[in-house]
Design a protein around this motif. Structure first.
Motif, PDB file in Angstrom:
ATOM      1  N   CYS A  30      47.929  39.103  -1.685  1.00 13.97           N
ATOM      2  CA  CYS A  30      48.721  38.836  -0.038  1.00 13.97           C
ATOM      3  C   CYS A  30      47.989  39.155   1.347  1.00 13.97           C
ATOM      4  O   CYS A  30      47.776  40.877   0.953  1.00 13.97           O
ATOM      5  CB  CYS A  30      49.973  38.691  -0.421  1.00 13.97           C
ATOM      6  SG  CYS A  30      51.447  40.050   0.278  1.00 13.97           S
ATOM      7  N   TRP A  72      49.645  40.575   3.771  1.00 12.11           N
ATOM      8  CA  TRP A  72      50.580  41.842   4.503  1.00 12.11           C
ATOM      9  C   TRP A  72      50.854  42.807   3.664  1.00 12.11           C
ATOM     10  O   TRP A  72      50.973  44.256   4.770  1.00 12.11           O
ATOM     11  CB  TRP A  72      51.371  41.302   5.424  1.00 12.11           C
ATOM     12  CG  TRP A  72      51.823  39.663   5.565  1.00 12.11           C
ATOM     13  CD1 TRP A  72      51.042  38.168   5.723  1.00 12.11           C
ATOM     14  CD2 TRP A  72      50.796  39.382   7.124  1.00 12.11           C
ATOM     15  NE1 TRP A  72      50.822  37.550   5.688  1.00 12.11           N
ATOM     16  CE2 TRP A  72      51.100  38.341   7.422  1.00 12.11           C
ATOM     17  CE3 TRP A  72      50.933  40.669   7.946  1.00 12.11           C
ATOM     18  CZ2 TRP A  72      50.574  37.645   9.200  1.00 12.11           C
ATOM     19  CZ3 TRP A  72      50.574  40.583   9.154  1.00 12.11           C
ATOM     20  CH2 TRP A  72      50.144  39.064   9.701  1.00 12.11           C
ATOM     21  N   MET A 111      47.139  34.517   2.661  1.00  7.99           N
ATOM     22  CA  MET A 111      47.795  35.127   3.073  1.00  7.99           C
ATOM     23  C   MET A 111      49.630  35.713   2.764  1.00  7.99           C
ATOM     24  O   MET A 111      50.135  36.397   3.512  1.00  7.99           O
ATOM     25  CB  MET A 111      48.052  33.806   4.500  1.00  7.99           C
ATOM     26  CG  MET A 111      48.045  33.219   5.486  1.00  7.99           C
ATOM     27  SD  MET A 111      46.652  35.431   6.095  1.00  7.99           S
ATOM     28  CE  MET A 111      47.546  35.530   7.482  1.00  7.99           C
ATOM     29  N   CYS A 112      50.003  35.170   1.697  1.00  4.15           N
ATOM     30  CA  CYS A 112      51.053  35.133   0.624  1.00  4.15           C
ATOM     31  C   CYS A 112      51.362  34.509  -0.561  1.00  4.15           C
ATOM     32  O   CYS A 112      50.014  33.977  -0.838  1.00  4.15           O
ATOM     33  CB  CYS A 112      51.662  34.389   1.631  1.00  4.15           C
ATOM     34  SG  CYS A 112      53.616  34.293   1.118  1.00  4.15           S
ATOM     35  N   SER A 113      51.141  35.674  -1.169  1.00  6.57           N
ATOM     36  CA  SER A 113      51.233  34.915  -2.640  1.00  6.57           C
ATOM     37  C   SER A 113      51.976  33.859  -2.967  1.00  6.57           C
ATOM     38  O   SER A 113      51.799  33.878  -4.463  1.00  6.57           O
ATOM     39  CB  SER A 113      52.587  36.348  -3.363  1.00  6.57           C
ATOM     40  OG  SER A 113      53.503  36.584  -3.628  1.00  6.57           O
ATOM     41  N   CYS A 150      54.279  41.447  -2.057  1.00  4.56           N
ATOM     42  CA  CYS A 150      55.370  42.298  -0.804  1.00  4.56           C
ATOM     43  C   CYS A 150      56.440  42.022  -1.924  1.00  4.56           C
ATOM     44  O   CYS A 150      56.535  41.481  -2.815  1.00  4.56           O
ATOM     45  CB  CYS A 150      56.371  42.054   0.184  1.00  4.56           C
ATOM     46  SG  CYS A 150      54.522  40.955   1.165  1.00  4.56           S
ATOM     47  N   CYS A 168      58.286  40.322   2.063  1.00  2.00           N
ATOM     48  CA  CYS A 168      57.451  38.879   1.785  1.00  2.00           C
ATOM     49  C   CYS A 168      57.520  38.513   3.683  1.00  2.00           C
ATOM     50  O   CYS A 168      58.475  38.263   4.201  1.00  2.00           O
ATOM     51  CB  CYS A 168      58.034  37.941   1.432  1.00  2.00           C
ATOM     52  SG  CYS A 168      56.730  36.312   1.878  1.00  2.00           S
ATOM     53  N   HIS A 169      56.542  38.994   4.244  1.00  3.30           N
ATOM     54  CA  HIS A 169      56.371  38.152   5.472  1.00  3.30           C
ATOM     55  C   HIS A 169      56.424  37.132   6.085  1.00  3.30           C
ATOM     56  O   HIS A 169      57.011  36.195   7.331  1.00  3.30           O
ATOM     57  CB  HIS A 169      54.615  38.597   5.919  1.00  3.30           C
ATOM     58  CG  HIS A 169      54.368  38.257   7.639  1.00  3.30           C
ATOM     59  ND1 HIS A 169      54.703  39.175   7.897  1.00  3.30           N
ATOM     60  CD2 HIS A 169      53.547  37.337   7.992  1.00  3.30           C
ATOM     61  CE1 HIS A 169      54.418  39.014   9.783  1.00  3.30           C
ATOM     62  NE2 HIS A 169      53.710  37.727   9.323  1.00  3.30           N
TER      63      HIS A 169
HETATM   64  S1  FES Z   1      53.545  38.251   2.132  1.00  5.19           S
HETATM   65 FE1  FES Z   1      52.986  38.985   0.981  1.00  5.19          FE
HETATM   66  S2  FES Z   1      54.588  38.328  -0.935  1.00  5.19           S
HETATM   67 FE2  FES Z   1      54.151  36.760   0.737  1.00  5.19          FE
END
Ligand code: FES
Lengths: 1013, 141
Positions: B14, B16, B42-44, B68, B73-74
């Motif tokens: 991810c 972030w 962008m995200c897991s 994260c 998580c963002h």
């Molecule tokens: S942004 Fe890292 S897991 Fe969602």
């Protein structure tokens, strides 16, 4: 004046930050820099503590941004001649020295440099290497235009040569160029001319200048840098061998009455620890010793960094001031003599190399400028504004920031710079007029074109090129389908490289670009801007990270690293071919702000925003404004503090733009930058107020720790510093006041609950608070014996002067070790302190009438809730974690949310005020706009595949998807979508995709990997 | 053995946290084996489990999914979604005998460069023990 203009004098990181913030607020800026390029000291640093980020890598995008911003006029090689008028109308005469090159037409190709026959010492490398008489100061310089040094040019001195002129294709060399006098009218002025380093030659006893193996910290910094004289190899100058034993001598020209300044330079301890770590990474077998008086690690995560230097990298911190450095003629080694401070005899040790940690001082430039501008300097030559508000100067309309206001590190400099920018902008008018839009050329319509990819592989000096075979990767890329152009770049982030990329786009009609360099997290937007300037949609860009994820982590396996770089580049090429132009939605911005917390930081931020014309909702949990500062009663020089607070509260409560909510909490925050919707809960009446706002400032503060150490809570004679200060100011209980007045012997114990296992950080303000209270006690009763028991006295920066004063007044400072803390006992209320006295080398007993505990500061317990509500991170100690510790000290990765004050980390009032001003200024960069762009990479529904099952609606964390019941299809609200991709991973019919991360775009990237399998 | 087996790993990280953690491993010059290729998401929570299938079927020896830490998580809860998906995915892989033990889900924060490097080292060692993934040969797809 019809539109607003500010002059920023000094183009280091402070001046650059101030200019960028002003430009973003819509203010036109004249940035005046004495050197031929902006960048200042930071451009010469190798890494930055405590994250060891490469300094140039984080600075360079700012240089490019400042250079490209249409609101910023950079005037280099120039100095201010005179200033007339007063706020809000200053008339400034600027003398722009001849550069002998036509800045407007030079393309920065550098051919002149390569042909010039004259070699001169390279100032950028502190004279450790040579450059040419005509030169671009450093590869990332802005403007990337060479300058001729007249005194070395053989044509200008002897009338013969003109080689550079002959080779210059653009014919921009102009030996006849004259100095130019510019008249500029501005509304306010920001001073940011920085400081200078102490001249180590003045301390002859350290053999600087006589032994080549004695370097200053700045010279050493260049030596560590990959772009430095030795390409980052640490070599002893006398024999070019790797040193085995290196000593850092701290406080050279700092904390010294004879030479340099009596103040502390605030940054050198951390710089030495950083250099020790980097050196240990470069050389496998090196012993580093750092000779210091106190380890001053007063900033966020600094103590942990020091510990890392000690435990992971074996740095040895020796507490001693070195008296001399002598050359051993047999081997050019250096003999160091020092007093180990343990009552024993002088000791001697031999080292291969010595680094002198030279201090910061005010410069001749500061003194001259201060005289021209008629602003006051303090006894040490730094700009002295108000003790509560460091960005103010003695003159209205003129602000100051950075190290010219006192020694400070980069984040503090950046905070002051943003703060000064906000102050300068708010002076001029209410909400700034619309800024001059960056006028990018019209985007080329690439529909129907087949992909024409341009690939740029960065050498990053030697950072990538020393591990990865860059020409090999270029060749590989050239052989791939759709690749029209591939080349290497020395530093792809340099301004000059942007020109090269833009030209390649135009000349070869490229419609997609890949850059293989560092991380998209810091540099993507830079290259996107370059695409835009060349008329290409910025989303037709892909990044391959061949530095952080390749050359830096596989340094010992160059072949495999090269192979990996090829695969990573191919992944990016495959992906870029599948990318499509995107046009993000623009959204309106609500100009109101929410400030959470009504201590000094929150009050200052609210007032500053209101001065800009914004409506502010100020929420405070307690019944009264003022926070922790309500218990601060006097300043270091004994001035009452509450007047400042009361005046501030009065200004806030009487400001019609500010709505105060006392006794209230934030119940909910929804939305996103420019468009937040929040609920404020009144704790008395249980009432909920709903508000809309465009930005949030978090100023929730922190609190004094509860402790039962040292008999606190059991003996009335054991108090906290806060209680002591209250009593000294004549407030508080009669009993305590009496105790304080009568006390003959007072012991103050430092680091209570700080720098321990549960809280491995320094609370920053306690040493100075103890010194302040000790001085006050002495003032009230000169016969009182006062003992301060400490681990390190962290009287950083100008606070050192107070520490000195305290010792002169007879206050006794005794150092203790963490594993041998003082012990407090009581016999029927008679307090006794037992402590090991290191110079006497035995335990001593102090009878105390009063014991003051310097209790640490703990993060607010409500931070967790706020962090989740606003989706902003906390560090492991519960303080808010900013977007970037060096260059974005008040921002978060979440746009539109900013932090200031103790919520970020313990700090004193002037630092809180500077940070609050900075947070307000950063918020103004959002609030002064009418519209902002939404995220471009948002989800998109393929209606023909959608079954309207609603799975995406259920997983979306932002309620950004709805089912259109008439057409039976999911619809994405693009202004709510944040682009996480949860919906696309959930959709069973592959009907919803995240733009920029579409299935096919990822699959082709994976294909590049599969080929490698 | 003539040449040591070098496992090939794909990591979905991810943007972030985990990607930033991998960046930090780089800035701190932490050395780890060059067996991994990173794809940034962008995200897991945006990871389509199909990618993992694809990777394994193509012969990839291991897949790492990085997100994260819980609560960080963002996008609030993408990592919880990832956790559930990966759990289901692993049980399916197990049913099908497709190498559920070649898939790792790890929380790596932006400040955990060493954890990232450590994770890669650990996965490489583990996969060296397990040997190559032979799915690509046994499944003609
Ligand atoms: S942004 Fe890292 S897991 Fe969602």
């Amino acid at each position: 004046m019809d539109h607003k203009q500010v002059m920023v004098i000094g183009g280091g990181i402070a001046g650059i930050q101030a200019s960028l913030d002003l430009a973003e607020m819509g203010v036109e800026v004249f940035l005046i820099e004495q050197q031929p390029s902006i960048g200042g000291r930071m451009a010469q640093l190798d890494k930055t503590f405590p994250t060891n980020d490469c300094a140039m890598c984080i600075l360079s995008p700012k240089l490019v941004e400042a250079g490209a911003n249409k609101n910023i006029h950079i005037i280099t090689n120039a100095e201010v001649q005179s200033v007339e008028g007063q706020a809000p109308s200053f008339y400034v005469k600027v003398l722009k020295h001849a550069r002998y090159v036509d800045e407007t037409r030079c393309t920065g190709c550098g051919i002149c440099m390569s042909k010039c026959p004259v070699r001169i010492p390279d100032q950028y490398n502190m004279g450790l290497s040579k450059t040419k008489c005509i030169r671009i100061p450093f590869p990332q310089a802005v403007p990337a235009v060479p300058v001729i040094s007249k005194e070395h040019c053989i044509y200008m001195q002897k009338g013969k040569c003109r080689i550079c002129e002959k080779f210059c294709e653009e014919k921009v060399i102009d030996y006849e160029q004259k100095d130019e006098l510019l008249d500029i009218e501005v509304g306010s002025i920001i001073l940011a001319v920085g400081s200078q380093e102490f001249d180590a030659k003045l301390k002859g006893e350290y053999s600087y200048g006589t032994s080549p193996n004695v370097l200053t910290s700045l010279e050493f910094e260049r030596m560590l840098s990959a772009s430095g004289p030795t390409q980052g190899h640490v070599l002893r100058p006398s024999d070019q061998k790797e040193p085995r034993r290196v000593a850092f001598l701290q406080c050279i020209g700092s904390r010294d009455m004879q030479a340099g300044g009596s103040f502390c330079s605030a940054i050198c301890c951390m710089q030495a620890a950083k250099d020790a770590i980097i050196m240990a990474e470069h050389l496998s077998n090196v012993d580093v010793s750092i000779f210091n008086m106190d380890i001053r690690a007063q900033g966020k995560d600094f103590d942990k960094f020091i510990t890392r230097a000690q435990t992971d990298y074996g740095a040895r911190f020796v507490r001693a001031r070195v008296s001399s450095v002598e050359i051993n003629p047999a081997n050019d080694n250096l003999r160091i003599r020092y007093d180990p401070n343990d009552g024993g005899p002088l000791r001697e040790e031999e080292f291969d190399m010595v680094v002198l940690s030279i201090g910061l001082q005010t410069s001749e430039q500061v003194r001259k400028l201060a005289a021209k501008l008629d602003i006051e300097l303090d006894e040490s030559g730094f700009v002295s504004g108000s003790p509560f508000d460091p960005v103010l100067t003695s003159r209205d309309g003129i602000f100051a920031c950075g190290t010219m206001t006192g020694p400070r590190d980069i984040p503090e400099t950046v905070m002051q710079a943003s703060g000064a920018a906000g102050a300068a902008a708010s002076l001029q008018a209410e909400l700034p007029e619309r800024r001059i839009k960056a006028d990018y050329p019209q985007q080329r319509d690439i529909r129907g074109e087949s992909p024409r990819v341009g690939v740029f592989i960065c050498k990053c000096g030697i950072n990538i090129a020393s591990t990865v075979d860059v020409p090999g990767v270029v060749e590989f890329a050239l052989g791939l389908p759709w690749v029209e152009h591939a080349q290497e770049l020395m530093f792809s982030c340099a301004g000059d490289s942007q020109r090269i990329i833009a030209e390649a786009i135009r000349d070869k009609n490229l419609n997609r670009v890949v850059v293989s360099a560092c991380t998209p997290r810091t540099h993507e937007s830079l290259f996107q801007g370059t695409l835009q300037s060349a008329g290409i949609n910025p989303y037709l860009f892909e990044f391959a990270n061949i530095r952080e994820h390749c050359s830096w982590v596989h340094q010992k396996e160059p072949d495999k690293a090269t192979e990996k770089a090829k695969v990573l580049t191919k992944m990016a090429i495959n992906k870029v071919i599948c990318l499509e132009p995107l046009s993000p939605k623009t959204m309106p911005v609500n100009h109101d702000a929410l400030v959470v917390g009504g201590g000094v930081a929150g009050l200052t931020a609210a007032l500053e925003l209101a001065n800009h014309g914004c409506k502010v909702h100020l929420v405070e949990r307690q019944e009264k404004f003022g926070g922790n500062f309500r218990d601060v009663h006097f300043t270091m020089d004994g001035q009452p503090s509450q007047e400042f607070l009361n005046a501030l509260i009065e200004k806030v409560t009487s400001n019609p733009n500010i709505h105060s909510y006392l006794n209230s909490d934030i119940a909910e925050v929804k939305g996103f930058v420019g468009n937040f919707k929040s609920k404020i809960h009144g704790n008395n009446n249980d009432e909920i107020t709903e508000i809309e706002h465009g930005a949030v400032i978090v100023a929730t503060g922190a609190s004094e720790l509860e402790t039962d150490e040292y008999l606190r809570g059991r003996e009335p004679g054991v108090v906290t510093l806060r209680e002591l200060e209250t009593a000294l100011a004549g407030c508080g209980t009669e009993e305590l006041k009496e105790k304080v007045n009568k006390a003959q012997s007072v012991v103050l114990i430092q680091c209570v609950g700080s720098r321990c296992d549960e809280r491995p950080y320094c609370s920053r303000i306690c040493c100075n608070k103890s010194i302040k209270n000790a001085l006050k006690l002495k003032e009230q009763n000169p016969d009182t014996n006062i003992y301060v028991l400490y681990r390190d006295i962290r009287a950083y920066g100008l606070h050192e002067l107070d520490y000195r004063q305290a010792r002169e007044k007879g206050i006794i400072f005794i150092r203790y070790q963490e594993d041998d803390k003082p012990v407090v006992t009581s016999e029927n209320g008679a307090l006794k302190v037992h402590i090991f006295e290191p110079t006497l080398r035995r335990k001593v007993l102090i009878e105390a009438d009063l014991i003051g505990l310097a209790v640490g500061i703990a993060a607010g317990s409500e931070n967790k809730v706020i962090s989740q509500m606003l989706k902003i991170p906390l560090n492991s100690e519960g303080f808010f974690l900013e977007a970037h510790v060096k260059l974005r000290p008040v921002d978060f990765a979440t746009d539109g949310v900013f932090v200031c004050g103790l919520a970020h980390y313990p700090k004193d009032v002037s630092e809180s005020v500077a940070q609050a001003r900075a947070a307000a200024a950063r918020a103004m960069t959002v609030l002064s706009k009418d519209t902002i762009e939404a995220e471009g990479k948002v989800s998109q529904v393929r209606a023909e595949c959608c079954a309207a099952c609603g799975a995406c609606v259920a997983v979306c964390p932002y309620a950004a998807i709805e089912i259109d019941e008439i057409n039976r299809v999911a619809v994405v609200n693009e202004s709510l979508c944040k682009g996480c991709g949860a919906c696309s991973a959930t959709c069973r019919s592959c009907a919803i995709d995240l733009r920029g991360f579409r299935d096919e775009q990822l699959v082709v990237a994976m294909e590049a990997i599969v080929e490698w399998l | 053995m003539s040449e040591e087996f070098e496992p090939k790993i794909i990591a979905f990280l991810c943007n972030w946290c985990s990607y930033a953690g991998a960046d930090l491993a780089g800035t701190s010059r932490m050395q780890y084996p060059p067996n991994v290729r990173i794809i940034r998401l962008m995200c897991s929570g945006g990871l389509d489990p199909l990618y993992v299938f694809r990777a394994l079927l193509a012969g990839c020896d291991g897949v790492l999914i990085g997100g994260c830490h819980p609560g960080d998580c963002h996008y609030t809860n993408g990592n919880y979604k990832a956790r559930r998906r990966v759990a289901v995915l692993k049980s399916i892989l197990k049913e099908l005998g497709m190498g559920h033990d070649r898939v790792w889900l790890r929380w790596i924060s932006a400040s955990e460069g060493s954890r990232f490097a450590e994770t890669i080292r650990e996965i490489v060692t583990d996969l060296k023990e397990k040997g190559p993934n032979t799915l690509a040969q046994s499944w003609a797809i």
